[in-house]
Design an enzyme around this catalytic site. Structure first.
Site, PDB file in Angstrom:
ATOM      1  N   LYS A 109       0.861  -1.191   0.000  1.00  0.00           N
ATOM      2  CA  LYS A 109       0.000   0.000   0.000  1.00  0.00           C
ATOM      3  C   LYS A 109       0.894   1.237   0.000  1.00  0.00           C
ATOM      4  CE  LYS A 109      -3.838   2.016   2.674  1.00  0.00           C
ATOM      5  NZ  LYS A 109      -4.687   1.866   3.883  1.00  0.00           N
TER       6      LYS A 109
ATOM      7  N   SER B 161      -9.733   1.923   3.119  1.00  0.00           N
ATOM      8  CA  SER B 161      -8.870   2.648   2.221  1.00  0.00           C
ATOM      9  C   SER B 161      -7.862   1.783   1.459  1.00  0.00           C
ATOM     10  CB  SER B 161      -8.091   3.713   3.006  1.00  0.00           C
ATOM     11  OG  SER B 161      -7.218   3.098   3.933  1.00  0.00           O
TER      12      SER B 161
ATOM     13  N   SER C 171      -9.840  -0.364   7.310  1.00  0.00           N
ATOM     14  CA  SER C 171      -9.277  -0.191   5.969  1.00  0.00           C
ATOM     15  C   SER C 171      -8.589  -1.407   5.373  1.00  0.00           C
ATOM     16  CB  SER C 171      -8.293   0.976   5.964  1.00  0.00           C
ATOM     17  OG  SER C 171      -8.985   2.195   5.949  1.00  0.00           O
TER      18      SER C 171
END
Lengths: 484, 115
Positions: free
Chosen positions: A78, A153, A177
Site C-alpha cells: 500500500k 482505504s 481499511s
C-alpha cells in the site's frame, strides 16, 4: 491453475519442486497488471526495472539451502509505507514526488524475508475513506464489478489481490481499511493487534488506531505473511514487546470453541444478503463444533462518533507536518510564510482530508476539547470494556465485516456521514486495539462477495487465524475468482 | 504553526442549542483555505457530522478514565542519545533535504519570517 492464480503457499511449493521460477511468476503478474491496471487502477507505481533486479537476487538465493521464507514471492505494498528510493505518495497530491530515504520496518522485514516488492497500491488519500475514491490519482475499481468500489482505504491492495495481479499485499487499518475492502473484494484481510506490527515508516493518520496488516487469498498466506512482518521494533514507541508465534504452523482445528455473536451487530437496515450470509456462516461453524454464545457490546452505537472525533483529532495533529518546507509540494507566495502554508495545504490536500483536519482542529480547539476529544477518550474505554466483558463468555467473536456489499462508485462520495457508517462493524476493534480477520463468507444474488470478521483477544492472532482457517477449509467461497 | 491554536473558536448557541461553528476560523487555525462554494457545502456537512458525533453526550462519563492508547501501561521511551545506522538515523544532510521543495547548502529555504 495459472501462475497468477497461485497463492503464496503454492508458489513456495512450485519453487521448491523447481516447477516455476520467480522470473516466470513475475512475467505473468506484470502481463496481468499491464492488461488489468488501466481498468482497475489498483497500482499507483510499478517499476519493472526494480522488480527484475529483485528477481535476479531471488533466483540466486533460491538455490541456497538458507533461502529465506518468502524468497521470490511477489508482494504489493500500500502506498502509505515508505520504500527507499521508490516514490511513496499516500495517494495525495502533496506527496506526489516524495521519494523516501528509508524503508518502513515492515517493508524492510519483507525484503529480508526474500519477498519481491512488486509495486505500490492505490488507496484513499492518507487512508481517509472507505471506497478508494478519495485518491488524488483516481479511484480503484472492484474486479467483481468494475462500476463498484473495492472498499477502502486499502482498496488498491484488495483489488490487486482479488484480480490475481499479486498473491499478497500489505494494507493498513485505522477503522476497517484492511477488513472492509477484503470483504468487498472477496479476499482475506488481517488487522493484527495494535502494536503487533511496527508503524515505523507507515505514514501516520491516527497513531493510536493505525495498524499494518496483510491481504491475501487464503488464511494460511496471511498467517505466513504476519510471521514475516510482526515483532517488536525499537523504532516505534508503541510497538509491543510480545513474542511472534509461527502462525502458519499453528493452524490446528480449534476444539470446543465458544463463538460470541454480538446482537448489536445485526442492525435494522442491514443488507439482506449480508444478514443471510452471516446466518449461514453461523450454521456452518455450529456444524464444525463451535458453541454459539449470544453476547452484547452495548456501546457499539457510539463507536463511529468516538472514532471520528479521535481519528480526526489525531489526523489534524499528524498532518500539520505537511507545510511545504521539509518534503512534499509547496505553492503560494514565496514572501509570506503563513499564506505559503495555507496555499500549500489547500492545493495539496483533497476534500476529505481537509474535512477531517477541520473536524479534528475543531475537536481539539480551546473551549471544545473537553466536550469532544476528552469525552471521546472516555467513551473509547467503555467500548474496550464491552469487549473485555464479552471475552469472559467467548473465545472469538463472529460478526459481519461490512453492513453492505460493494456499492457503486459515487454512491456515498457526497455524503460523508453515510460513508463513515460503512465502517460501523470494523471501527470498534481499532478503538479497543483488537485483532480481526475478514474472510469470504458468501456472494450476493448479483455475484458480489461478502465477508465476515473473526475478532480475538489482544495478541491472540493464533486463535482467530485457526478459526478462520477451519471455516475456510469447510467452505469454497475463497476459491472463486472474478471473471475479469 | 502554533500561535493560532490558543485562540478560541467563537461559540454561539441558537434556540435549539445547536453548535454553530465558525468554519472560517477553524480553517484559519488548521492553515487551510476554502473557496466560497466549497465553504457552503462544507459547512452543511460539518454541521451534520457534528450533530452525529454529539450523541456521545448521552453517555455518563464522569467516572471513566480517558483512554489514549489501546495497550495498557505507559509509553516506552528510549534514552535521548544520538544513534546512527538504524532506520533513517544514518541519514546524510543531502538525503534529509533531498525532498524539500526548496533547499540551499543543506538548509531548508522558507519565506522570510524576520523583517
Amino acid at each position: 491453475m495459472g501462475l497468477s492464480e497461485a497463492g503464496i503457499r503454492e508458489l513456495r511449493e512450485l519453487y521448491k519442486k523447481r516447477e516455476a521460477t520467480p522470473g516466470q511468476v513475475v512475467d505473468e503478474l506484470l502481463r496481468k497488471i499491464d492488461k488489468l491496471n488501466p481498468r482497475l487502477h489498483a497500482f499507483i507505481t510499478v517499476d519493472h526495472d526494480a522488480v527484475y533486479e529483485q528477481v535476479r537476487q531471488a533466483e540466486q538465493a533460491l538455490g541456497r539451502p538458507d533461502a529465506p521464507v518468502l524468497c521470490g514471492i511477489p508482494i504489493a505494498i500500500k502506498d502509505i509505507f515508505t520504500t527507499i528510493g521508490m516514490r511513496t505518495t499516500c495517494a495525495s497530491k502533496i506527496l506526489e514526488n516524495f521519494v523516501p530515504p528509508y524503508d518502513a520496518t515492515i517493508v524492510r522485514k519483507l525484503k529480508a524475508a526474500g519477498a519481491i516488492i512488486l509495486g505500490k497500491t492505490n488507496m484513499d488519500e492518507f487512508a481517509m475513506g472507505s471506497s478508494t475514491e478519495t485518491s488524488a490519482f483516481g479511484p480503484t475499481r472492484n474486479p467483481w464489478k468494475p462500476d463498484a468500489v473495492p472498499g477502502g482505504s486499502s482498496g488498491g491492495s484488495a483489488s490487486a489481490v482479488a484480480a490475481c495481479m499479486v498473491p499478497g499485499a500489505l494494507g493498513t487499518d485505522t477503522g476497517g481499511s484492511i477488513r472492509q475492502p477484503a470483504a468487498l473484494c472477496g479476499i482475506v484481510g488481517l488487522k493484527p493487534t495494535y502494536g503487533r506490527v511496527s508503524r515505523y515508516g507507515m505514514i501516520a493518520f491516527a497513531s493510536s488506531l493505525d495498524q499494518g496488516g496483510t491481504m491475501t487469498r487464503s488464511v494460511y498466506d496471511s498467517a505466513l505473511l504476519l510471521e514475516a512482518i510482526a515483532g517488536f521494533d525499537p523504532l516505534d514507541s508503541t510497538s509491543a514487546d510480545m513474542p511472534v508465534e509461527p502462525y502458519s504452523q499453528l493452524l490446528a482445528r480449534p476444539r470446543e470453541l465458544r463463538v460470541g455473536v454480538p446482537r448489536e451487530y445485526f442492525v435494522e437496515g442491514m443488507d439482506a444478503d449480508v444478514q443471510a450470509s452471516i446466518q449461514g456462516a453461523i450454521e456452518t461453524v455450529k456444524e464444525l463444533g463451535a458453541r454459539i454464545v449470544d453476547i452484547s457490546l452495548p456501546h457499539t452505537r457510539y463507536a463511529v462518533a468516538v472514532y471520528y472525533i479521535l481519528a480526526s483529532s489525531e489526523a489534524s495533529s499528524n498532518l500539520a507536518r505537511y507545510d511545504g518546507v521539509k518534503y512534499g509540494s509547496r505553492s503560494g507566495p514565496a514572501q509570506d510564510l503563513n499564506n505559503m502554508y495555507k496555499d500549500t495545504r489547500a492545493k495539496g490536500f483533497g476534500r476529505e482530508v481537509r474535512r477531517r483536519i477541520m473536524l479534528g482542529t475543531f475537536a481539539l480547539s480551546a473551549g471544545y476539547y473537553a466536550a469532544f476529544y476528552g469525552k471521546a477518550q472516555r467513551a473509547r474505554r467503555l467500548i474496550q470494556q464491552d469487549f473485555d466483558t464479552a471475552f469472559g463468555q467467548c473465545d472469538v467473536i463472529l460478526a459481519p465485516t461490512s453492513p453492505s456489499p460493494a456499492f457503486k462508485l459515487g454512491a456515498k462520495l457526497d455524503d460523508p456521514l453515510k460513508m463513515y457508517l460503512s465502517d460501523i462493524f470494523t471501527i470498534p476493534l481499532n478503538l479497543a486495539g483488537l485483532p480481526g480477520v475478514s474472510i469470504p463468507c458468501g456472494f450476493t444474488k448479483e455475484g458480489l462477495p461478502m465477508g465476515m470478521q473473526i475478532i480475538g483477544r489482544q495478541f491472540d492472532e493464533k486463535t482467530i487465524l485457526s478459526f478462520a482457517d477451519m471455516y475456510e477449509q469447510a467452505t469454497t467461497w475463497h476459491t472463486r475468482t472474478p471473471a475479469i | 504553526m502554533g500561535e493560532g491554536a490558543r485562540c478560541r473558536v467563537p461559540l454561539r448557541a441558537n434556540m435549539s442549542n445547536k453548535i454553530i461553528v465558525d468554519v472560517k476560523r477553524v480553517a484559519e487555525l488548521a492553515r487551510l483555505e476554502f473557496t466560497d462554494e466549497e465553504l457552503s457545502v462544507f459547512s452543511a456537512q460539518f454541521q451534520a457530522i457534528l450533530e452525529y458525533i454529539s450523541q456521545i453526550d448521552e453517555l455518563k462519563l464522569d467516572d471513566v478514565e480517558p483512554m489514549s492508547s489501546p495497550l495498557p501501561g505507559p509509553q516506552r521511551l528510549r534514552p535521548d542519545n544520538p544513534e546512527t545506522g538504524k532506520g533513517c538515523r544514518g541519514l546524510t544532510r543531502e538525503a534529509a533535504v533531498a525532498n524539500a521543495p526548496e533547499s540551499r547548502n543543506g538548509f531548508f529555504v522558507v519565506p522570510r519570517v524576520i523583517e
